[in-house]
Design an enzyme around this catalytic site. Structure first.
Site, PDB file in Angstrom:
ATOM      1  N   HIS A 275       0.778  -1.239   0.000  1.00  0.00           N
ATOM      2  CA  HIS A 275       0.000   0.000   0.000  1.00  0.00           C
ATOM      3  C   HIS A 275       0.818   1.302   0.000  1.00  0.00           C
ATOM      4  O   HIS A 275       0.262   2.365  -0.263  1.00  0.00           O
ATOM      5  CB  HIS A 275      -1.070   0.002   1.102  1.00  0.00           C
ATOM      6  CG  HIS A 275      -0.552   0.111   2.503  1.00  0.00           C
ATOM      7  ND1 HIS A 275      -1.316   0.644   3.522  1.00  0.00           N
ATOM      8  CD2 HIS A 275       0.630  -0.253   3.054  1.00  0.00           C
ATOM      9  CE1 HIS A 275      -0.621   0.591   4.639  1.00  0.00           C
ATOM     10  NE2 HIS A 275       0.550   0.053   4.393  1.00  0.00           N
ATOM     11  N   HIS A 276       2.115   1.234   0.294  1.00  0.00           N
ATOM     12  CA  HIS A 276       2.931   2.458   0.218  1.00  0.00           C
ATOM     13  C   HIS A 276       3.519   2.685  -1.173  1.00  0.00           C
ATOM     14  O   HIS A 276       4.043   3.759  -1.457  1.00  0.00           O
ATOM     15  CB  HIS A 276       4.086   2.398   1.224  1.00  0.00           C
ATOM     16  CG  HIS A 276       3.640   2.312   2.646  1.00  0.00           C
ATOM     17  ND1 HIS A 276       2.819   3.262   3.231  1.00  0.00           N
ATOM     18  CD2 HIS A 276       3.876   1.381   3.617  1.00  0.00           C
ATOM     19  CE1 HIS A 276       2.580   2.918   4.486  1.00  0.00           C
ATOM     20  NE2 HIS A 276       3.201   1.781   4.749  1.00  0.00           N
ATOM     21  N   SER A 277       3.472   1.678  -2.006  1.00  0.00           N
ATOM     22  CA  SER A 277       4.172   1.818  -3.281  1.00  0.00           C
ATOM     23  C   SER A 277       3.378   2.698  -4.239  1.00  0.00           C
ATOM     24  O   SER A 277       2.150   2.741  -4.204  1.00  0.00           O
ATOM     25  CB  SER A 277       4.493   0.435  -3.849  1.00  0.00           C
ATOM     26  OG  SER A 277       3.755   0.200  -5.008  1.00  0.00           O
ATOM     27  N   GLN A 278       4.108   3.426  -5.072  1.00  0.00           N
ATOM     28  CA  GLN A 278       3.500   4.453  -5.919  1.00  0.00           C
ATOM     29  C   GLN A 278       3.793   4.182  -7.384  1.00  0.00           C
ATOM     30  O   GLN A 278       4.507   3.249  -7.717  1.00  0.00           O
ATOM     31  CB  GLN A 278       4.019   5.822  -5.466  1.00  0.00           C
ATOM     32  CG  GLN A 278       3.583   6.120  -4.022  1.00  0.00           C
ATOM     33  CD  GLN A 278       4.558   6.949  -3.223  1.00  0.00           C
ATOM     34  OE1 GLN A 278       5.151   7.880  -3.756  1.00  0.00           O
ATOM     35  NE2 GLN A 278       4.712   6.612  -1.952  1.00  0.00           N
TER      36      GLN A 278
ATOM     37  N   GLN B  23      -0.383   5.793   1.596  1.00  0.00           N
ATOM     38  CA  GLN B  23      -0.375   6.979   0.717  1.00  0.00           C
ATOM     39  C   GLN B  23      -0.294   6.589  -0.750  1.00  0.00           C
ATOM     40  O   GLN B  23      -0.797   7.305  -1.626  1.00  0.00           O
ATOM     41  CB  GLN B  23       0.759   7.936   1.122  1.00  0.00           C
ATOM     42  CG  GLN B  23       2.148   7.650   0.537  1.00  0.00           C
ATOM     43  CD  GLN B  23       2.898   6.563   1.301  1.00  0.00           C
ATOM     44  OE1 GLN B  23       2.316   5.626   1.822  1.00  0.00           O
ATOM     45  NE2 GLN B  23       4.224   6.688   1.369  1.00  0.00           N
TER      46      GLN B  23
END
Ligand code: Q9C
Ligand code: ZN
Length: 617
Positions: free
Chosen positions: A139-142, A182
């Protein structure tokens, strides 16, 4: 049809364990392979793994990854397979809290593949729901960045896939990991088809990843405004009651209004007690309840994907709680007082204020007051407890709470029905047990003796069957039951049933009466019984344990059918597009709420006036 599916990736990498120690930075060591083996061992030991359908994952394709990530970033991660140790370390340093290992690309692709396989299994109807046990988390990977142990955004790719392949138009993502996802927020920032809810340790901006946009006033951009929902926790030590209050007062109203077609859970268990990152105090059982609350949505189509969770014991137990609930077992009771703390109430209010203009269902919850950000980069408004004392509290609380983990076996019979009125026309779902037996005659008569004047012959015959049903429930043989009785005998039957439960040692009974039904007079002051008269004549709080509320009537037969289906474990039907309750109804409910709030603390969302609250922790 199987109820629950487990898809896995990243287990069985035999050599990964030791090699990781070579290539990882110390801050990433907690994201270790034992996390998955601990979770699986837990599931096996409790016989849960055996009840699930197990699918193994295939590596996601480049096209799948491209649903979220840029071609350059995918190529960069792919290249890490052939890099040497120093190059890997240099690359890792370009990102925040990430390590790369020659196996990373393969594991990360398997993690995405597992999430996609799960979504396919649920959306093709092969299973009801499932959990993908994967690592690395996502879930933090962009779009073009690894971050916080995450390489590819498993859940975001799963959501895009569900939209693209199945044409879904409304997907809810519930991120109960203790960190702000994020990455997911950025990917769907302007997308109204994905409602992203995240709670996270925030501490007024002083906790990783230290982002202004993790606060409650970040609500999404453009068309996506209102479809990002951030609930920042400004203190550590949040407990079961705080998590439940967040679901009841923020997530569920929005989710019902949104009416999702699929629920994805970014299921991080670093929000559970004992986790070194989260420092929260919710027990594993809480995740059974959170899961259960989500099962009323989206036809119960739930795909959970593991994110964080670094206390192996707590992680394993929480995973078990979630899977057990996905399998349809009842949630165990929650420990601890159901009283949200002051800081949690403030956080909940700040989300309500920030979101009120976007959601009709929140408009009545907003307390008057200034809308303000809780972010204070220049310093926290309240001194935080010293790190060491926080840790000590968490550890002290941990062992007794973890060891009292409650795992009751599910009763063998899901729903039983005692049809005691000849010709009672109940259309029952298949699989419901028809109970024909009666309690012993002497026993029935003994109970009736207390209520002689109120029983007619037919009601008396019915009572024997109902007592038998009740015994099944009290002994744990039956999970739920439905009984019919004659209109004349209802009050007396209910009275007998209540008395019997109490004499069996019941401490708390909830009686929900639909329609005009008077509370038995001799029980008027008994605080073991909470009497809720839905569709009473008027909105009234006769006592804190005797409440009446007028709600619109439905056909009783339709209700009985819906009730039977729900008790038997079927997904409740969607309520369709959201309609505001009539102003009279809203007013009546507000009136009730105001009177009940002082006694029933989970109703409370407005912060109590200073001085009237419980002592500060
Ligand atoms: N020195 C997940 O739980 N901590 N990721 C960074 C900076 C990173 C957590 C500390 C925590 C990442 C999926
Ligand atoms: Zn996390």
């Amino acid at each position: 049809m199987s109820k629950c599916v487990l898809t896995e990736a990243g287990v069985g990498e035999g050599t990964l364990n030791t090699e990781i120690l070579v290539c990882s930075s110390p801050e990433c060591e907690i994201e270790c392979p034992e996390r998955l083996t601990a979770a699986l061992d837990g599931l096996r030991q409790r016989g849960l793994e055996q009840r699930c359908l197990r699918l193994s994952a295939c590596e996601a394709s480049e096209e799948d990854l491209g649903l979220v990530h840029s071609p350059e970033y995918i190529a960069l991660v792919q290249k890490t397979q052939t890099l040497g140790r120093e190059e890997l370390q240099a690359l890792s340093k370009q990102f925040d809290a990430v390590y790369f290992h020659p196996n990373t690309f393969r594991c990360a692709r398997l993690a995405v593949g597992a999430a996609l396989k799960l979504v396919d299994a649920v959306l093709t109807g092969a299973v009801h729901n499932g959990l993908a046990l994967v690592r690395p988390p996502g879930h933090h990977s962009q779009r073009a960045a690894a971050n916080g142990f995450c390489v590819f955004n498993n859940v975001a790719i799963a959501a895009k896939h569900a939209k693209q392949k199945y044409g879904l138009q409304r997907i809810l993502i519930v991120d109960w990991d203790v960190h702000h996802g994020q990455g997911i927020q950025y990917i769907f920032d302007d997308d109204p088809s994905v409602l992203y809810f995240s709670w996270h340790r925030y501490e007024h901006g002083h906790f990783w990843p230290f982002l202004r946009e993790s606060d409650a006033d970040a609500v999404g951009q453009g068309q996506g405004q209102g479809f990002t929902v951030n609930l920042p926790w400004n203190q550590v030590g949040m407990k079961n009651a705080d998590y439940l209050a967040a679901f009841l007062h923020v997530l569920l109203p929005l989710a019902f209004e949104f009416d999702p077609e699929l629920v994805l859970v970014s299921a991080g268990f670093d929000s559970a007690i004992g986790d070194p990152e989260g420092q929260m105090q919710a027990t594993p059982e809480c995740f059974a309840h959170l899961t259960q609350l989500l099962q009323v949505l989206a036809g119960s189509r739930i795909c959970a994907v593991l994110e964080g969770g670094y206390c192996l014991e707590s992680l394993a137990q929480s995973v078990c709680m979630m899977v057990q609930t996905l399998l349809g077992d009842p949630a165990p009771p929650l420990l601890g007082p159901m009283v949200p703390c002051q800081s949690a109430l403030e956080s909940i209010q700040s989300v309500q204020r920030a979101q009120a203009r976007h959601w009709k269902s929140l408009q009545h919850s907003v307390a008057p007051g200034l809308s303000r950000s809780t972010h204070s980069p220049e310093g926290r408004s309240l001194p935080l407890p010293a790190e060491s004392s926080t840790c000590a509290v968490a550890e002290e609380a941990l062992s007794p709470l973890l060891h009292r983990l409650c795992l009751r076996p599910a009763p063998p019979v899901c729903t039983a029905v005692a049809l005691t009125v000849p010709g009672a026309a109940l259309a029952l779902p298949p699989g419901v047990l028809h109970q024909e037996e009666s309690a012993l005659r002497e026993e029935t008569e003994a109970w009736v003796r207390l209520h002689k004047s109120r029983f007619q012959d037919k009601g008396l015959a019915a009572l024997g069957k109902i007592l038998c049903l009740l015994d099944g429930l009290l002994d744990g043989q039956i999970r739920s039951g439905i009984a019919t009785t004659t209109a004349l005998a209802i009050a007396a039957t209910l009275d007998v049933v209540i008395q019997r439960c109490l004499s069996h040692g019941a401490q708390r009974l909830l009686c929900v009466a639909l329609g005009q039904l008077d509370r038995p007079l001799d029980l008027a002051d008994d605080e073991r019984i909470l009497w809720l008269n839905i569709r009473g004549k008027e909105a009234a709080v006769w006592s804190m344990f005797h409440i009446s509320t007028p709600l619109p009537q439905e056909s009783i037969l339709q209700l009985a059918r819906t009730l039977a289906e729900a008790l038997n474990g079927e997904a409740p039907p969607s309520l369709g597009s959201f309609l505001m309750a009539a102003p009279e109804v809203t007013q009546a409910l507000m009136f009730l709420k105001a009177q009940l709030e002082p006694r029933w603390k989970l109703l409370q969302v407005a912060a109590p006036p200073p001085g009237s609250c419980s002592p500060v922790a």
